[in-house]
Design a protein around this motif. Structure first.
Motif, PDB file in Angstrom:
ATOM      1  N   THR A  26      87.480 -15.494 -51.406  1.00 42.39           N
ATOM      2  CA  THR A  26      87.364 -15.778 -49.982  1.00 42.39           C
ATOM      3  C   THR A  26      87.005 -17.257 -49.821  1.00 42.39           C
ATOM      4  O   THR A  26      85.930 -17.692 -50.233  1.00 42.39           O
TER       5      THR A  26
ATOM      6  N   LEU B 265      86.402 -20.442 -47.233  1.00 40.82           N
ATOM      7  CA  LEU B 265      85.989 -20.664 -45.856  1.00 40.82           C
ATOM      8  C   LEU B 265      86.171 -22.125 -45.463  1.00 40.82           C
ATOM      9  O   LEU B 265      85.837 -23.029 -46.241  1.00 40.82           O
TER      10      LEU B 265
ATOM     11  N   ILE C 271      84.093 -23.153 -50.205  1.00 42.12           N
ATOM     12  CA  ILE C 271      83.835 -23.666 -48.865  1.00 42.12           C
ATOM     13  C   ILE C 271      84.413 -25.069 -48.778  1.00 42.12           C
ATOM     14  O   ILE C 271      84.164 -25.915 -49.643  1.00 42.12           O
TER      15      ILE C 271
ATOM     16  N   ILE D 126      89.533 -18.454 -44.361  1.00 41.30           N
ATOM     17  CA  ILE D 126      88.830 -18.056 -43.141  1.00 41.30           C
ATOM     18  C   ILE D 126      88.278 -19.282 -42.420  1.00 41.30           C
ATOM     19  O   ILE D 126      87.553 -20.083 -43.007  1.00 41.30           O
TER      20      ILE D 126
ATOM     21  N   ASP E 273      82.608  -9.139 -42.810  1.00 40.65           N
ATOM     22  CA  ASP E 273      82.645 -10.060 -43.953  1.00 40.65           C
ATOM     23  C   ASP E 273      82.840  -9.294 -45.259  1.00 40.65           C
ATOM     24  O   ASP E 273      83.677  -9.658 -46.101  1.00 40.65           O
TER      25      ASP E 273
ATOM     26  N   GLY F  98      81.085 -17.030 -49.183  1.00 44.02           N
ATOM     27  CA  GLY F  98      81.711 -18.331 -49.418  1.00 44.02           C
ATOM     28  C   GLY F  98      81.945 -18.628 -50.886  1.00 44.02           C
ATOM     29  O   GLY F  98      81.217 -19.411 -51.503  1.00 44.02           O
TER      30      GLY F  98
ATOM     31  N   THR G  43      85.617 -20.462 -39.784  1.00 47.29           N
ATOM     32  CA  THR G  43      84.415 -19.825 -39.250  1.00 47.29           C
ATOM     33  C   THR G  43      83.360 -20.846 -38.837  1.00 47.29           C
ATOM     34  O   THR G  43      83.305 -21.969 -39.370  1.00 47.29           O
TER      35      THR G  43
ATOM     36  N   SER H 288      78.283 -15.999 -42.856  1.00 49.88           N
ATOM     37  CA  SER H 288      79.502 -15.791 -43.635  1.00 49.88           C
ATOM     38  C   SER H 288      79.578 -16.785 -44.787  1.00 49.88           C
ATOM     39  O   SER H 288      79.956 -16.438 -45.912  1.00 49.88           O
TER      40      SER H 288
END
Length: 255
Positions: free
Chosen positions: A29, A31, A208, A193, A177, A205, A195, A200
């Motif tokens: 994931t 971010l 990031i 994502i 999440d 993260g 955000t 989150s």
């Protein structure tokens, strides 16, 4: 994997993205964070092909999206799932019809096959037996789960989420999440994502990317963001007293 190299995008005399380079890996994931006006939305829209860069490239598993043929672009569109801010469900359609919409648009499956797939993804997001409900009958969190089900019904390779926790209470936001992260890891999806939610950032993260004034000012993991001395990141992420205390406690523990 998505690879971004030296991405530039502007509108008129305003240059919004100024040479961004980064990459996003499958099963993680990733971010995108930053203040309003930092370029996050333009960056996300560039990734999904709504904006064409003036310079630089965006590659999907080695394929540059601006070089796709018409057929390659059609295939690529089927590989993308999108969770919009506010869910963007069709109010006049049931949950089942909303989730089935991409299958009807992009596949030649018969009704029975589509329904089987719809039921599978609804079960995956814990919405069994909600097929015939309308969005107005659902809570905000349930609507987001329908949006996620619709985004993954085509079994996408790439998942994009724009403020998926917008308008949700903190507990529901955590559940969303966790669901996105579970699905990302389970199906090895490359997930990006956008955000503003710092919870989150800390919770899911795995990568990031911090944008500031159209440039990549910092990138790292949720663990590394605790230790960074990047002034812009510290000011943005730790603007609240709560996160200042969390950071201080983390740094004390790792000494």
């Amino acid at each position: 994997m998505i690879e971004v190299k030296d991405l530039h995008k502007g509108f008129g005399d305003v240059q919004v993205l100024k040479g961004i380079s980064t990459s996003f890996e499958p099963g993680k994931t990733s971010l995108i964070i930053g203040q309003s006006g930092s370029g996050k939305t333009v960056f996300l829209k560039s990734l999904i092909g709504l904006h064409t860069p003036e310079k630089g490239t965006i590659s999907f598993d080695g394929r540059i999206n601006t070089q796709f043929t018409t057929e390659e672009k059609r295939q690529w569109r089927q590989e993308i799932g999108m969770v919009f801010q506010g869910s963007a469900l069709f109010d006049s359609q049931t949950v089942e019809e909303n989730v089935m919409f991409p299958l009807k648009m992009f596949t030649k499956q018969v009704e029975e096959e589509m329904l089987e797939r719809v039921n599978f993804v609804l079960k995956r997001v814990n919405l069994e037996n909600s097929n015939h409900k309308f969005p107005a009958e659902l809570s905000g969190g349930m609507q987001k789960r329908v949006a996620i089900a619709r985004a993954i019904v085509m079994n996408p390779k790439y998942l994009f989420c724009d403020e998926p926790n917008s308008g949700l209470d903190p507990n529901t936001a955590i559940l969303i999440d966790e669901l996105i992260q579970e699905i990302t890891q389970e199906y090895k999806i490359t997930t990006v994502i956008n955000t503003h939610d710092m919870n989150s950032v800390m919770q899911i993260g795995q990568k990031i990317v911090f944008l500031k004034n159209g440039v990549k000012a910092w990138e790292g993991t949720s663990q590394e963001i605790f230790k960074t001395d990047n002034e812009a990141v510290v000011k943005f992420v730790y603007s609240s007293e709560l996160f200042k205390k969390v950071r201080k406690a983390y740094l004390n523990e790792t000494k």
